[in-house]
Design a protein around this motif. Sequence first.
Motif, PDB file in Angstrom:
ATOM      1  N   THR A  48      23.151 -17.525  28.129  1.00 49.43           N
ATOM      2  CA  THR A  48      22.685 -18.763  28.735  1.00 49.43           C
ATOM      3  C   THR A  48      21.941 -18.445  30.019  1.00 49.43           C
ATOM      4  O   THR A  48      22.375 -17.608  30.808  1.00 49.43           O
TER       5      THR A  48
ATOM      6  N   ASP B 153      18.610 -22.518  33.944  1.00 46.64           N
ATOM      7  CA  ASP B 153      18.572 -23.730  33.130  1.00 46.64           C
ATOM      8  C   ASP B 153      19.542 -23.538  31.976  1.00 46.64           C
ATOM      9  O   ASP B 153      19.222 -22.863  30.998  1.00 46.64           O
TER      10      ASP B 153
ATOM     11  N   ARG C 169      20.340 -25.196  29.582  1.00 44.25           N
ATOM     12  CA  ARG C 169      19.896 -25.660  28.262  1.00 44.25           C
ATOM     13  C   ARG C 169      19.161 -24.577  27.500  1.00 44.25           C
ATOM     14  O   ARG C 169      18.932 -24.704  26.300  1.00 44.25           O
ATOM     15  N   GLN C 170      18.778 -23.514  28.177  1.00 41.63           N
ATOM     16  CA  GLN C 170      17.988 -22.459  27.546  1.00 41.63           C
ATOM     17  C   GLN C 170      18.810 -21.191  27.386  1.00 41.63           C
ATOM     18  O   GLN C 170      19.745 -20.937  28.139  1.00 41.63           O
TER      19      GLN C 170
END
Length: 98
Positions: free
Chosen positions: A69, A73, A75-76
Motif C-alpha cells: 500500500t 495514498d 487507495r493505491q
Amino acid sequence: MSPGLSELPDTERAVLADLAPSAKLVALVLAERGRMTQQQLADETLLSARTTRHALAELEDAGIVTSRTSFMDARQRLYSVAEDVATDRAEEPSVTHR
C-alpha cells in the motif's frame, strides 16, 4: 534483459520467459524505473488498465513482483520487482492527480 531483471535468480528468469509479453514489459519497466502504481505502469507502457492489472497479477503469482500500500495514498498499491523491495533501492513515486 535490463540489469534489474538480469539479477533475478535463474528459476525466476525462466518463469518470466514463459509469461505473456505484457508481463515481460511491465517487469522490465519496474526493473528500470523502480516502484510504480498500476496507473503509472499503464501510462508508461501504453497498455490498457486491464492488461496492466493482469500482467501484475501474473508477475505477483510468479513471485517476480511484490506490492504494498502506498503511504502517500492508501487507495493505491505500489509495485516493484521483488528484489527492489528487499534492498529498498527505489523511492516512492510522486502521486499525480488528473
